[in-house]
Design an enzyme around this catalytic site. Structure first.
Site, PDB file in Angstrom:
ATOM      1  N   ILE A  78       0.814  -1.229   0.000  1.00 46.90           N
ATOM      2  CA  ILE A  78       0.000   0.000   0.000  1.00 46.90           C
ATOM      3  C   ILE A  78       0.845   1.276   0.000  1.00 46.90           C
ATOM      4  O   ILE A  78       0.326   2.361  -0.198  1.00 46.90           O
ATOM      5  CB  ILE A  78      -1.025   0.035   1.164  1.00 46.90           C
ATOM      6  CG1 ILE A  78      -0.330  -0.004   2.539  1.00 46.90           C
ATOM      7  CG2 ILE A  78      -2.035  -1.080   1.024  1.00 46.90           C
ATOM      8  CD1 ILE A  78      -1.242   0.449   3.677  1.00 46.90           C
ATOM      9  N   TYR A 186       6.059   3.512  17.736  1.00 45.76           N
ATOM     10  CA  TYR A 186       4.863   2.799  17.253  1.00 45.76           C
ATOM     11  C   TYR A 186       3.590   3.370  17.886  1.00 45.76           C
ATOM     12  O   TYR A 186       2.638   3.737  17.190  1.00 45.76           O
ATOM     13  CB  TYR A 186       5.039   1.322  17.578  1.00 45.76           C
ATOM     14  CG  TYR A 186       3.838   0.415  17.474  1.00 45.76           C
ATOM     15  CD1 TYR A 186       3.380  -0.043  16.244  1.00 45.76           C
ATOM     16  CD2 TYR A 186       3.183  -0.028  18.627  1.00 45.76           C
ATOM     17  CE1 TYR A 186       2.302  -0.922  16.157  1.00 45.76           C
ATOM     18  CE2 TYR A 186       2.108  -0.915  18.556  1.00 45.76           C
ATOM     19  CZ  TYR A 186       1.670  -1.350  17.318  1.00 45.76           C
ATOM     20  OH  TYR A 186       0.606  -2.230  17.249  1.00 45.76           O
ATOM     21  N   ASN A 215      -3.174  -7.659  23.185  1.00 45.63           N
ATOM     22  CA  ASN A 215      -2.448  -8.931  23.083  1.00 45.63           C
ATOM     23  C   ASN A 215      -3.321 -10.115  22.681  1.00 45.63           C
ATOM     24  O   ASN A 215      -3.594 -11.011  23.480  1.00 45.63           O
ATOM     25  CB  ASN A 215      -1.688  -9.200  24.396  1.00 45.63           C
ATOM     26  CG  ASN A 215      -0.556  -8.189  24.587  1.00 45.63           C
ATOM     27  OD1 ASN A 215      -0.801  -7.046  24.975  1.00 45.63           O
ATOM     28  ND2 ASN A 215       0.664  -8.572  24.269  1.00 45.63           N
TER      29      ASN A 215
END
Ligand SMILES: NC(=O)c1ccc[n+]([C@@H]2O[C@H](COP(=O)([O-])OP(=O)(O)OC[C@H]3O[C@@H](n4cnc5c(N)ncnc54)[C@H](O)[C@@H]3O)[C@@H](O)[C@H]2O)c1
Ligand SMILES: O=c1ccn([C@@H]2O[C@H](COP(=O)(O)OP(=O)(O)O[C@H]3OC[C@](O)(CO)[C@H]3O)[C@@H](O)[C@H]2O)c(=O)[nH]1
Length: 390
Positions: A78, A186, A215
């Site tokens: 992308i 991040y 998680n």
């Protein structure tokens, strides 16, 4: 055409076309499987890899839910492919899962991490907004960063008060470390793309849902180094510990394994995503925590439980020294930092979608480690027995 299925308000669910970006990854592969097996929806699956969804790309059997013509793989990056806008236009809904999302990359490849999680997601948001298409965007529980409680003195009784650690979508602050702790590259990129999507909703009417996974674990997560991924690669903790168990090596506990996590079985979490897909009126404009607050352990406890479960499913006794401590600098390199504790508040997802997780940590580890053993034990044995080239 109606599918015979109804949404949470009793309305018939119409089959839709979904452009799923990152469909070849861990979550994408489970979501594709669910959509093919249990719904009539069509998927335009976008990724650079398709190994984890190969089974869905083979011709399927007949029958009402046959997926033969309902899933189409588009191999594209992308970052630089003009076909993306066309695919988003062809779909009713876009789900964006594409990201670099392994902590070992955040401090060692911060530029790739920021580009992947922010810059590369921008065109997806723009095309959805300009073409009035609905977007479900995958963010992360890492946007919360550290808990307020971790800044209190170690012996403060307030540390036991949920107000200081439970993470709420509409109330908790996002607390990251300093810039030199590149671990937070991040979380910060994910936070900014969340803010941009929210602003597109507020100013331009974009119909969006933001998912914050806590998680999610299960079969097909990441890779086993040297078997189906690079020998020097560092996947997320489930695959790191699986790799150690399969190779009969001690599990490495970063900084003493004191960080806490709540783990949720991928199949429970996928149920929540399907509810979001099929109940737009309840999911649009929402940010959802998706996790299992009942499955909390320290990483050390996770290592102990995985060791016990693996013994049970493999029939092998555990090794004499099942775990060793390792510093984060040694394991991840300079600039690593950690989230101390992650308990999701479930009020919003419960109110909007009536969803709750079901599977205990022991049960989810049992099915996942059974899969790991069946899938990798032989390959590891072969790899270990190969003579090393001199
Ligand atoms: N698994 C979890 O517990 C978890 C937790 C928090 C957030 N998330 C988020 O959920 C999403 C999916 O996570 P996952 O665990 O399935 O990760 P994954 O790495 O298994 O899947 C991501 C997929 O995106 C693809 N991709 C990445 N960049 C691409 C690009 N430029 N073009 C095309 N494809 C690209 C990758 O090839 C991969 O198949 C990510 O956005 C991640 O940040 C996951
Ligand atoms: O061999 C190992 C590997 C890891 N640890 C420690 O385990 C904790 C969890 O690590 P991991 O699952 O790799 O990642 P995080 O939970 O820190 O971050 C993820 O959460 C969600 C997501 O956004 C996407 O999955 C990602 O950022 C951690 O404390 C490690 O230090 C270990 O001790 N030994």
């Amino acid at each position: 055409m109606a599918s015979g299925r109804v949404d949470l308000d009793g309305n018939p669910i119409k089959p839709i076309t979904i452009c799923m970006i990152g469909a070849g990854g861990f979550i994408g592969s489970h979501l594709c499987e669910k959509l093919m097996n249990e719904t009539p929806h069509r998927v335009l699956a976008v990724d650079v890899y398709n190994d984890k969804i190969k089974q869905l790309l083979e011709p399927s059997g007949s029958g009402e839910l046959s997926w033969a013509d309902r899933i189409q793989f588009h191999r594209l990056n992308i970052k630089n492919d003009s076909r993306l806008e066309g695919l988003i236009k062809m779909a009713d809904l876009t789900i964006n899962l594409a990201a670099i999302c392994t902590p070992a990359d955040y401090n060692t490849r911060p530029l790739d991490t920021i580009y992947s999680n922010f810059i590369d997601a921008l065109p997806v948001v723009k095309y959805c907004s300009e073409n009035s298409k609905r977007l479900i965007h995958f963010s992360t529980c890492e946007v919360y960063g550290k808990t307020i409680g971790c800044f209190l003195p170690k012996d403060s009784p307030l540390r036991q008060d949920p107000a200081y650690y439970v993470l709420k979508e509409d109330a908790s602050p996002c607390i990251f470390g300093p810039i030199e702790k590149q671990r937070w590259s991040y979380a910060c990129a994910k936070q900014l793309i969340e803010r941009l999507i929210y602003a597109e909703g507020a100013e331009n009417g974009l119909e969006f849902t933001i998912v914050r996974p806590f998680n999610w674990i299960g079969p097909r997560m990441d890779f086993i180094p040297g078997i189906d991924g690079p020998s020097e690669g560092v996947p997320r903790v489930l695959a790191c510990f699986s790799n150690n168990l399969l190779r009969r090596e001690p599990l490495k506990l970063v900084d003493g394994g004191q960080s806490q996590r709540t783990f949720i079985y991928i199949k429970d979490a996928i149920e929540a995503v399907l509810l979001m897909i099929e109940n737009p009126a309840r999911a649009n404009g929402q940010i959802f925590n998706v996790g299992n607050p009942n499955n909390e352990v320290t990483v050390r406890q996770l290592a102990e439980m995985m060791t016990q479960v693996y013994s049970k499913v493999s029939g092998e006794s555990s090794i004499e020294t099942p775990s060793v401590d390792v510093s984060s600098k040694e394991f991840y390199g300079e600039g690593y930092d950690d989230s101390d504790k992650r308990i999701p508040d479930m009020t919003i997802i419960n109110r909007q979608l009536g969803w709750n997780p079901k599977t205990s940590l022991w049960d989810l580890l049992e099915s996942t480690l059974t899969y790991q053993h069946r899938t990798y034990a032989e390959a590891i044995k072969k790899a270990i027995s190969k003579p090393v080239a001199s």
